[in-house]
Scaffold this active site. Structure first.
Site, mmCIF file in Angstrom:
data_model
loop_
_atom_site.group_PDB
_atom_site.id
_atom_site.type_symbol
_atom_site.label_atom_id
_atom_site.label_comp_id
_atom_site.label_asym_id
_atom_site.label_seq_id
_atom_site.Cartn_x
_atom_site.Cartn_y
_atom_site.Cartn_z
ATOM 1 N N TRP A 56 1.799 5.340 -2.006
ATOM 2 C CA TRP A 56 2.973 4.493 -2.231
ATOM 3 C C TRP A 56 3.639 4.818 -3.564
ATOM 4 O O TRP A 56 4.865 4.764 -3.673
ATOM 5 C CB TRP A 56 2.617 3.012 -2.080
ATOM 6 N N ASP A 126 4.971 -2.522 -8.111
ATOM 7 C CA ASP A 126 4.983 -2.725 -6.659
ATOM 8 C C ASP A 126 3.728 -3.526 -6.319
ATOM 9 O O ASP A 126 2.613 -3.014 -6.381
ATOM 10 C CB ASP A 126 4.965 -1.359 -5.954
ATOM 11 N N LYS A 150 2.312 -8.828 3.807
ATOM 12 C CA LYS A 150 0.860 -8.854 3.618
ATOM 13 C C LYS A 150 0.409 -10.290 3.346
ATOM 14 O O LYS A 150 -0.122 -10.940 4.227
ATOM 15 C CB LYS A 150 0.449 -7.922 2.480
HETATM 16 N N1 PMP Z 1 4.474 -0.358 -1.192
HETATM 17 C C1 PMP Z 1 3.249 -0.676 -0.748
HETATM 18 C C2 PMP Z 1 2.138 -0.790 -1.739
HETATM 19 C C3 PMP Z 1 3.033 -0.889 0.621
HETATM 20 O O1 PMP Z 1 1.828 -1.195 1.071
HETATM 21 C C4 PMP Z 1 4.118 -0.782 1.519
HETATM 22 C C5 PMP Z 1 3.974 -1.037 3.001
HETATM 23 N N2 PMP Z 1 2.773 -0.946 3.560
HETATM 24 C C6 PMP Z 1 5.371 -0.431 0.995
HETATM 25 C C7 PMP Z 1 5.511 -0.247 -0.348
HETATM 26 C C8 PMP Z 1 6.554 -0.285 1.903
HETATM 27 O O2 PMP Z 1 6.929 -1.548 2.315
HETATM 28 P P1 PMP Z 1 8.040 -1.773 3.417
HETATM 29 O O3 PMP Z 1 7.501 -1.314 4.713
HETATM 30 O O4 PMP Z 1 8.246 -3.268 3.337
HETATM 31 O O5 PMP Z 1 9.258 -1.025 3.006
#
Ligand code: PMP
Length: 314
Positions: A56, A126, A150
């Site tokens: 991420w 994040d 989550k």
């Molecule tokens: N950052 C993290 C740490 C994530 O776990 C996720 C999704 N699993 C995201 C960003 C991306 O999120 P989204 O699908 O809401 O764009």
């Protein structure tokens, strides 16, 4: 309007959010924030610092590179993202507009259990897969963001908590619905908000309060994680590669000594009522995501199943 106000008041109470922070209820997921953060927070700076701790972080870095020079101030790529670089090793850039890190790497199962001290430089995190799992000192941050899906509520809502003084100097091409100041001034309703996701989030926040708030849920989450890691470490059959002090409380990846039994493990787990245990394809093996909504008995059931599987197949 009353649903929106109540949800914000409950979030502020749960997280003790100081008055000089705005709480925004946006859309686009955490992935949209990967671009909106440089657009809103560079404020003329040509560079930003990023910490690379996994999948991420990498996505956040790739998005920011369209707007500025990204200085990778620290990376754990050398350890295959099983560690978190010690703060003493971080090489923060002089002219960076902010410092970004991923508080919990959802795929790798690596989590910061400390808050970096970046002095005057705004710290951006994040928190998609860890927000509301435990108490947090919001005042240490310039901005925190999280896709809701989550611990917070259903997909479709994205939370941004941002300090007032960082608002109002956006990149000139920023769409107005993605300008934090425009949304803050409009109570996150500069366009139609994700109403149903917002409403359900309000219910989750009330549930969290009824559970005793974040210190109480944190105790439960800590116990859940300890039970699972203890079972993995004590088995000799299961393994988790992450260094002990950086293991996630929320996402616990683990492998079997015999990967050819992965499919059998998943099938037998499903037959016993446990689903979504398959690890991310980039890591393989299993991953137990034990977010707030997973009760402690769920972890107990998984641990008992793992022990029985090892006894019969190991
Ligand atoms: N950052 C993290 C740490 C994530 O776990 C996720 C999704 N699993 C995201 C960003 C991306 O999120 P989204 O699908 O809401 O764009």
């Amino acid at each position: 309007m009353s649903i929106a106000e109540q949800a914000e008041a409950d979030l502020r109470e749960l997280m003790s959010i100081p008055d000089n922070y705005q709480v925004l209820f946006l859309q686009g997921g955490a992935s949209a924030q990967f671009s909106l953060i440089p657009m809103n927070l560079l404020r003329g700076a040509k560079q930003a610092d990023y910490i690379n701790t996994g999948a991420w972080s990498k996505k956040a870095i790739a998005a920011a590179e369209a707007f500025c020079t990204v200085n990778i101030a620290a990376s754990s790529e050398e350890s295959n993202f099983t560690t978190i670089p010690a703060f003493a090793s971080w090489q923060l850039g002089q002219g960076a507009g902010y410092v970004h890190y991923t508080a919990n790497e959802t795929i790798g199962g690596v989590e910061f259990h400390w808050i970096p001290d970046t002095g005057d430089k705004p710290l951006v995190a994040d928190m998609s897969s860890t927000m509301l799992s435990r108490p947090l000192d919001v005042s240490r941050y310039g901005l925190i963001y999280a896709g809701a899906q989550k611990n917070i509520g259903p997909a479709g809502l994205t939370l941004v908590i941002v300090r007032d003084d960082l608002l109002g100097k956006v990149h000139p091409l920023t769409p107005s619905v993605f300008d934090y100041k425009v949304q803050a001034d409009a109570d996150s309703m500069s366009n139609t908000p994700p109403t149903f996701a917002w409403y359900l989030t309000g219910l989750v926040l009330q549930w969290l309060k009824s559970q005793g708030g974040l210190s109480s849920i944190s105790d439960t989450n800590n116990r859940k994680a300890k039970k699972l890691y203890t079972a993995i470490d004590g088995s000799g059959y299961y393994a988790n590669p992450v260094e002990e002090q950086s293991r996630s409380w929320m996402n616990v990846p683990f492998t079997l000594a015999e990967p050819e039994l992965d499919k059998t493990f998943l099938a037998e787990a499903e037959a016993a009522g446990m689903v979504a245990l398959k690890g991310h394809r980039s890591v393989g093996g299993m991953r137990a995501s034990i977010y707030n909504a997973m009760p402690e008995e769920g972890v107990d059931t998984l641990v008992a199943f793992m022990q029985e599987f090892e006894r019969t197949h190991g």
